[in-house]
Each structure stands twice: as structure tokens, then as C-alpha cells.
Design an enzyme around this catalytic site. Sequence first.
Site, PDB file in Angstrom:
ATOM      1  N   ARG A 189       0.672  -0.804   0.307  1.00 22.83           N
ATOM      2  CA  ARG A 189       0.075   0.250  -0.161  1.00 22.83           C
ATOM      3  C   ARG A 189       1.074   1.606  -0.137  1.00 22.83           C
ATOM      4  NH1 ARG A 189      -3.052  -2.893  -1.417  1.00 22.83           N
ATOM      5  NH2 ARG A 189      -5.340  -3.423  -1.013  1.00 22.83           N
ATOM      6  N   GLU A 210      -2.794   8.643  -3.756  1.00 20.07           N
ATOM      7  CA  GLU A 210      -3.776   7.713  -4.882  1.00 20.07           C
ATOM      8  C   GLU A 210      -4.813   7.744  -5.344  1.00 20.07           C
ATOM      9  OE1 GLU A 210      -4.359   2.701  -5.302  1.00 20.07           O
ATOM     10  OE2 GLU A 210      -1.693   3.512  -4.506  1.00 20.07           O
ATOM     11  N   HIS A 240      -2.070   1.353  -9.559  1.00 22.74           N
ATOM     12  CA  HIS A 240      -2.421  -0.087  -8.744  1.00 22.74           C
ATOM     13  C   HIS A 240      -3.429  -1.274  -9.739  1.00 22.74           C
ATOM     14  CE1 HIS A 240      -3.908  -0.174  -4.454  1.00 22.74           C
ATOM     15  NE2 HIS A 240      -3.866  -1.354  -5.397  1.00 22.74           N
TER      16      HIS A 240
END
Length: 308
Positions: free
Chosen positions: A224, A252, A271
Amino acid sequence: MKLWIPHRAGQALLGELPPGATVEVMEEPARLPSAPDDVRFWVPPFLAGPGAGALLAELPDLEVVQLLSAGADAWVGRMPEGVTLCDARGVHDSATAEWVVAAVLSQLRGFGPLARAQGRREWAYDEVAPTDELAGKRVLIVGAGSIGAAVQARLAPFEVTFTLVARTARPAEGVHGVDELPGLLPAADVVVLLVPLTEQTRGLVDEKFLAAMPDGALLVNAARGPVARTSALVAELTTGRLRAALDVTDPEPLPADHPLWTLPNVLLTPHVAGSVRGLLPRAYRLVGEQLRRFAAGEPLINRVVDGY
């Protein structure tokens, strides 16, 4: 008993349903497929946004939240009393491990500058060759869970050596504790981050962590974004001393004017490590198994405890 799922394709992938179970598709949290009463099992959207959790307060009979993601950080601490949170541990092992291998090889073999040279129609042999190589590298995997095991299995044929790190040491398995990282980082050519985001791992990769990595080492973040302190990443990577492959960032999505975009020693992907065509069949096999366990009164697997 109602089960809400986010994909129409999931209906055909669940397998045999328990007697009395009704499956309804909720593709958008803002548009409920029916009255929320008797929804006892809910599968939120994959990589659900921060607003998805607001629905928890509207489901009075909810007992299980089954995630399609391996990470549960957006949901930990938000479950109403009596609701069990389960993650999708195991579903993303192969896809994320493939991304890690691809990212490592791309960075070590210079595919970034070669792709940019292709866009310029330039034969960049003299610019890039000889490249680095994976053979002989010392790989430190931070996060010795199921995805870590999948990464190790796929990197093993490349003639590398491994050091594994977990939240707590497991000496019988040769796994080190996270508290040993300061002594392990200087001997790592490739550091792969696979830990969940918890209060203990937030900011794990800071200035000291990066400074302990040897010159030319590669940091790979498939965990993450907030596991790494962005300011520290930018400062260290701007010097060119280290390389990075990042599938996740903080923030993000990454703003268009962020300096990470333009650093030549950084590979960025949006991602996508777990977003593969095989995701839904694997994910809904797990959902179906969990639903049958729940209906039969059997223990659920992948229960999230203390953020893991």
C-alpha cells in the site's frame, strides 16, 4: 438471507447456493438493489472508494463483510458490533507475484529507458547496455505471507537468495522479525514490500530505511502507498542512488505534477498488480465457499484480526 455482490458475472461463479440464499447485484453502493433488510452477507466492490463503508450503517441484519481485496486497511475498525470482516487472502497471490517479477525484471534489465527510446525510434544499445541482471541478487521480502510465498516461488528459478521478514520472527521457518530490518537492509539488492497497511506498517519505509539500502538497490512496493513515506522516497530517489518500482503510491491516484512521475529510476503502475482477468473466478470461488460456511454455521476463513 440476502447476499449482495458487486459484479453480475459473480452470480454464475459462486457455485451452489445454500437453501434460502438470494443473490442480488449492487454495482454501485449508492444504488441499492432492494430494501437492505435481511442482507446478512455483503461483498463490497473491489478497491472500493472511501464512501463505500457508509453503507454499513444501512444494513441492520449484516453479519459478514467479505472483501475482494487482500488488503483490509480501508475497513479495519469500521465494522459494527457483531459483523465479521474477511479479506481475500490467497485470491491475489499469483497476479501480484507476477507483477513483482515483471517489475523487478523491467527495472533491472532497463525496459523503462528502452521503451522510451522505442517511442523516439532510437536504437538505444549504447545508452542501456550492459544492463543489470537478476541472477545472483539478494532479495529481501518484507511480508512473508501467502503473496510473499508466491513471489519467492516465482523468483527462485532466477538464481537469487532470499531473506524473509514478517511482523514477528518465525525462527523455525527462517523468517526474521520486522525489528531486524535495520541489520538486514544493507545486504539486500532487491526489497519487496508486501505487508498490509496497519498503524505499525504506516511509514515503515522512511529516511532511515532507505538510507540503509545499498547503492543501486531496488525497492518494489506492491503493498500500500502509505507503507512508504512519500517525501522520503522522493528525496532518496531524486539522488539516483536507488531504484524503485511502485504499483501503489501515497496519494493515490498520483497527481499529474508529482515528481515521482518524471524520475528515470522509477517505474510506476496504477495499482494494477491484482487486476487481472482471472480475478473474478478466483474471488467468487472464495465468496461462494464463505457463504456456504456461513450458512452451515462453520468458521469463516480469512477473518481479519488486528488489521491482518
